[in-house]
Design a protein around this motif. Structure first.
Motif, PDB file in Angstrom:
ATOM      1  N   GLY A  14      14.793 -17.013  -0.652  1.00 38.70           N
ATOM      2  CA  GLY A  14      13.371 -16.712  -0.611  1.00 38.70           C
ATOM      3  C   GLY A  14      12.868 -15.922  -1.799  1.00 38.70           C
ATOM      4  O   GLY A  14      11.649 -15.833  -2.013  1.00 38.70           O
ATOM      5  N   ASP A  15      13.758 -15.331  -2.586  1.00 43.78           N
ATOM      6  CA  ASP A  15      13.331 -14.584  -3.770  1.00 43.78           C
ATOM      7  C   ASP A  15      14.534 -14.374  -4.693  1.00 43.78           C
ATOM      8  O   ASP A  15      15.658 -14.780  -4.375  1.00 43.78           O
ATOM      9  N   GLY A  16      14.292 -13.693  -5.824  1.00 39.48           N
ATOM     10  CA  GLY A  16      15.336 -13.498  -6.817  1.00 39.48           C
ATOM     11  C   GLY A  16      16.497 -12.654  -6.334  1.00 39.48           C
ATOM     12  O   GLY A  16      17.665 -12.918  -6.677  1.00 39.48           O
ATOM     13  N   VAL A  17      16.219 -11.639  -5.508  1.00 39.35           N
ATOM     14  CA  VAL A  17      17.282 -10.782  -4.992  1.00 39.35           C
ATOM     15  C   VAL A  17      18.236 -11.580  -4.124  1.00 39.35           C
ATOM     16  O   VAL A  17      19.473 -11.499  -4.274  1.00 39.35           O
ATOM     17  N   GLU A  18      17.664 -12.361  -3.192  1.00 34.27           N
ATOM     18  CA  GLU A  18      18.492 -13.188  -2.310  1.00 34.27           C
ATOM     19  C   GLU A  18      19.280 -14.228  -3.112  1.00 34.27           C
ATOM     20  O   GLU A  18      20.436 -14.528  -2.807  1.00 34.27           O
ATOM     21  N   ALA A  19      18.651 -14.761  -4.162  1.00 37.46           N
ATOM     22  CA  ALA A  19      19.319 -15.761  -5.008  1.00 37.46           C
ATOM     23  C   ALA A  19      20.556 -15.178  -5.687  1.00 37.46           C
ATOM     24  O   ALA A  19      21.622 -15.800  -5.715  1.00 37.46           O
ATOM     25  N   LEU A  20      20.416 -13.978  -6.236  1.00 34.34           N
ATOM     26  CA  LEU A  20      21.556 -13.352  -6.919  1.00 34.34           C
ATOM     27  C   LEU A  20      22.682 -13.033  -5.944  1.00 34.34           C
ATOM     28  O   LEU A  20      23.872 -13.192  -6.274  1.00 34.34           O
ATOM     29  N   GLU A  21      22.324 -12.582  -4.729  1.00 37.94           N
ATOM     30  CA  GLU A  21      23.343 -12.307  -3.717  1.00 37.94           C
ATOM     31  C   GLU A  21      24.089 -13.581  -3.352  1.00 37.94           C
ATOM     32  O   GLU A  21      25.323 -13.577  -3.202  1.00 37.94           O
ATOM     33  N   LEU A  22      23.354 -14.674  -3.230  1.00 39.28           N
ATOM     34  CA  LEU A  22      23.973 -15.953  -2.887  1.00 39.28           C
ATOM     35  C   LEU A  22      24.903 -16.434  -4.003  1.00 39.28           C
ATOM     36  O   LEU A  22      26.021 -16.906  -3.743  1.00 39.28           O
ATOM     37  N   LEU A  23      24.448 -16.294  -5.234  1.00 41.72           N
ATOM     38  CA  LEU A  23      25.262 -16.751  -6.367  1.00 41.72           C
ATOM     39  C   LEU A  23      26.541 -15.924  -6.519  1.00 41.72           C
ATOM     40  O   LEU A  23      27.571 -16.449  -6.971  1.00 41.72           O
ATOM     41  N   ASP A  24      26.486 -14.656  -6.150  1.00 37.19           N
ATOM     42  CA  ASP A  24      27.690 -13.830  -6.222  1.00 37.19           C
ATOM     43  C   ASP A  24      28.758 -14.313  -5.247  1.00 37.19           C
ATOM     44  O   ASP A  24      29.959 -14.101  -5.463  1.00 37.19           O
TER      45      ASP A  24
END
Length: 420
Positions: free
Chosen positions: A39-49
């Motif tokens: 839903g946003d950049g923070v969630e995206a980075l957590e997912l990519l990690d």
């Protein structure tokens, strides 16, 4: 079965997931694509990690907590292997410029025209595929370079890497200089020394000799125990191959004498390294085929170099080189040994002992050469000449060898080593 492409969609609009899933349902059903959503950049980075399988990112700009442009900056820093396509209604020139400057691969404006989005995705995936292939080729080239570095000097490795030909299976007949080494007494040492000592001793010895060979642009062709075979003048041209090989032999000799002294201080008695050098034609190439790398040389010139190494045992020398090598060296520093009858040779091989500047200054080289000329002429005066030299150079094995032969009635320089 082809690999499933995993795509991360970053967008806070609730209907985007349904639209994407519906539009690409056939590719999803076939296992060609798989979409994950944030839903946003923070969630995206957590997912990519947590998920390293994502190949590309589709990202909106206007989102809570972290917008798309800020996400791009983080992706450029943390996930440089990913390619990001910005999908946004904010398609003004300023946003497009900022997105591209922060590493965006492309920009698609909203409302989404799905045919354009499909084309952009395919273009991005095609780029990623090509990029991965280039990475694979580069990794293979680096592995090949690392493998070549175990056999060839850095200059030779660079020359081979710069050409598309490389080392193809097969050989060619060419002139080169061949060098053989053997560490005296090593077999006996193995039988009477702890394994960990032998491993340390042998590894550092081989590494030291190989580095010297590489420093003189030689190629290590074989390592069998403590024995090594090297070639100068292949696989690339080396006009000074004969001089380089002899210089290499002298440096190996110096290294080994210092190496033996170091180990003797530890209570381990090593012998000298015997070295044979010969120049001539041989068939040289990669005879291992496509599945096995065996860059080697075959021919009489190779065999003679090996026989000259063995000849040192009888002569008392540490280095023995052939006349064919000496003839190619301007201002050769050394002395004649004799005409050697070697196993497998119908004729004799005129041999020499190369000497370092330090060795030459320690010997009465002129007196030795005069005595050797008397011996070659069959002159009885050779006995007295060598006797005088032995009195002056009692620690010179070659002079003592000639004196003993002459006293035994051999007034010549024809030395038969064909029968052990």
């Amino acid at each position: 079965m082809s690999e499933t492409i995993r795509i991360l969609v970053v967008d806070d609009e609730p209907d985007v997931e349904a639209l994407i899933t519906q539009r690409f349902r056939r590719s999803i059903r076939k296992g060609e694509m798989e979409f994950v959503f944030a839903g946003d950049g923070v969630e995206a980075l957590e997912l990519l990690d947590q998920d390293a399988s994502v190949a590309m990112v589709l990202s909106d700009i206007n989102m809570p907590r972290m917008d798309g442009l800020s996400l791009l900056a983080h992706l450029n820093e943390l996930h440089q292997e990913l390619k990001t396509v910005v999908v946004s209604a904010y398609g003004d020139l300023g946003n497009i410029r900022t997105a591209m400057n922060r590493g965006a691969f492309d920009f698609v404006t909203k409302p989404i025209e799905f045919s354009d989005l499909e084309t952009t995705i395919q273009k991005t995936l095609a780029y990623l595929k090509e990029f991965k292939e280039l990475q694979r080729q580069r990794n293979e080239a680096e592995m090949a370079r690392a493998a070549l570095s175990r056999y060839f000097s850095p200059n030779v490795v660079k020359a081979l890497s710069d050409t598309s030909e490389g080392l193809k299976p097969g050989g060619e007949r060419r002139e080169a200089t061949f060098l053989f080494t053997d560490l005296t007494g090593f077999t006996h040492l193995v039988e009477n020394t702890e394994p960990d000592v032998i491993v340390e001793l042998l590894n550092s010895y081989i590494d030291g000799v190989a580095r010297i060979i590489f420093a003189h642009d030689g190629t290590v062709m074989k390592v069998i125990g403590d024995a090594m075979q090297a070639t100068f003048g292949a696989p690339i041209d080396q006009p000074s191959h004969a001089a380089d090989a002899v210089a290499c032999a002298l440096e190996i000799d110096q290294f080994t004498e210092e190496y033996c002294a170091k180990w003797k201080s530890k209570g381990v008695n090593l012998g000298s390294t015997r070295i044979g050098v010969n120049t001539g034609e041989a068939i040289i190439g990669n005879f291992g085929g496509d599945s096995f790398f065996d860059y080697t040389a075959y021919g009489d010139a190779v065999n003679v170099a090996a026989r000259l190494e063995s000849a040192n045992k009888v002569l008392g020398t540490r280095i023995c080189v052939s006349e064919s090598t000496v003839k190619q060296i301007n201002n050769f520093g050394g002395r004649p040994v004799g005409k050697l009858r070697l196993a497998g040779k119908s004729g004799s091989v005129t041999a020499y002992e190369p000497l370092s500047d330090t060795q030459i200054s320690a010997l009465d080289l002129q007196a030795y050469c005069e005595a050797h000329e008397l011996l070659a002429a069959g002159d009885m005066g050779a006995r007295q000449a060598f006797a005088v030299l032995v009195g002056k150079m009692s620690d010179d094995p070659l002079t003592l060898f000639h004196l003993q032969r002459s006293l035994a009635g051999a007034l010549d320089v024809e030395i038969d080593l064909s029968v052990k």
